[in-house]
Enzyme design. Structure first.
Site, mmCIF file in Angstrom:
data_model
loop_
_atom_site.group_PDB
_atom_site.id
_atom_site.type_symbol
_atom_site.label_atom_id
_atom_site.label_comp_id
_atom_site.label_asym_id
_atom_site.label_seq_id
_atom_site.Cartn_x
_atom_site.Cartn_y
_atom_site.Cartn_z
ATOM 1 C CB THR A 173 2.038 89.421 67.866
ATOM 2 O OG1 THR A 173 2.275 88.774 69.134
ATOM 3 C CG2 THR A 173 3.221 90.319 67.537
ATOM 4 N N GLY A 182 -3.618 87.433 67.306
ATOM 5 C CA GLY A 182 -4.402 87.216 66.097
ATOM 6 C C GLY A 182 -3.613 87.238 64.805
ATOM 7 C CB THR A 183 0.004 87.210 63.933
ATOM 8 O OG1 THR A 183 0.317 86.161 64.867
ATOM 9 C CG2 THR A 183 0.420 88.541 64.522
ATOM 10 N N GLY A 184 -1.953 84.805 63.286
ATOM 11 C CA GLY A 184 -2.244 83.635 62.466
ATOM 12 C C GLY A 184 -3.610 83.711 61.816
ATOM 13 C CB CYS A 185 -6.915 84.734 63.159
ATOM 14 S SG CYS A 185 -6.986 83.645 64.601
ATOM 15 C CE LYS A 217 1.126 80.464 60.606
ATOM 16 N NZ LYS A 217 -0.219 80.822 61.093
#
Length: 270
Positions: A207, A209-212, A175
């Site tokens: 932003t 928690g974007t990865g989760c 990412k």
């Protein structure tokens, strides 16, 4: 048939990341969500101020209990914290390799707090990565897994994605949110080559928690039968909209969460 998806991850009491974000993303993507807790954190939108680990044996007990009773159509693995927990997760899943697994190598919280013990990196790369259908590191995480400097260009990203796939996962999505500039590209490495997924950077501080959220949306799409390429396209579009609507929420004074239910709540209030 409604699909069942299991998250194995840590908790965020402020609701923006971890298990809480995973369950919201599962629901938003139309699947039934389940959760195995690896750690409790004391955190909010400004950062993490404490971590309480779940004993590795009890993490294994939770996984075993779910798998013994419920059809699991996909699994998302997030915060594993320690080598002992990583080993326990690997041991619990090694005999269930027909289930699609999205491995999000959570290492550092948005505010900078370490969420993965350095001793766990080797276990993650040697035992969990080979079980993964899709590995989803951001640029710092990809660099840490490879013991190299973080990618600064698209060429670096592509090279690291291919290198990470040599660790055993069927596919790797690196990412590019940490790249400089107005774009936020991701690159997918599979056995058939590289595919780029483009997106404009959304001008917001919210932003958390974007990865989760992305990894959970990916697991949901895989559970529904999507190919890896289809899952990435759908999940990335969902996350982009969730980030674009994040300022519609009013949660905390730091990095607020993305709006997981932007489509549902907008329709409900119309």
């Amino acid at each position: 048939m409604i699909r069942n998806v299991l998250s194995i991850a840590g908790s965020d009491p402020s609701g923006g990341a971890g298990i809480q974000a995973d369950l919201k993303a599962f629901s938003a993507r139309g699947v039934y969500g389940m959760a195995v807790m690896t750690a409790l954190t004391a955190q909010n939108t400004q950062g993490v101020c404490g971590v309480h680990l779940v004993p590795a044996a009890f993490v294994a007990d939770q996984i075993a209990a779910v798998l013994a009773d419920v059809r699991v159509d996909a699994i998302k693995i997030g915060m594993i914290a320690t080598a002992e927990i990583a080993d326990a997760v690997a041991d619990a899943l090694v005999s269930h390799q027909g289930i699609p697994i999205v491995l999000d190598p959570v290492m550092v919280a948005k505010g900078g707090a370490a969420l993965l013990d350095p001793s766990a990196v080797d276990v993650l790369t040697k035992r969990l990565s080979p079980l993964a259908t899709l590995l989803t590191p951001n640029l710092p995480e990809a660099a840490a897994l490879l013991h190299v400097s973080a990618a600064a260009t698209r060429s670096d990203m592509a090279e690291q994605a291919d290198s990470l796939r040599q660790l055993g996962p069927k596919a790797v999505l690196v990412k590019g949110g940490h790249l400089a500039g107005d774009e936020s590209p991701d690159v997918l490495s599979t056995g058939s080559g590289l595919t780029w997924f483009e997106a404009k950077r959304v001008p917001t501080a919210n932003t958390h928690g974007t990865g989760c959220t992305l990894s959970s949306a990916l697991a949901a799409e895989l559970a529904k039968g999507a190919s890896v390429h289809e899952a990435v396209a759908r999940a990335k579009a969902y996350l982009a909209d969730a980030v674009a609507h994040a300022d519609g929420l009013s949660v905390g004074s730091g990095h607020g969460p993305v709006h997981h239910f932007h489509a549902l709540w907008w329709a409900a209030s119309a």
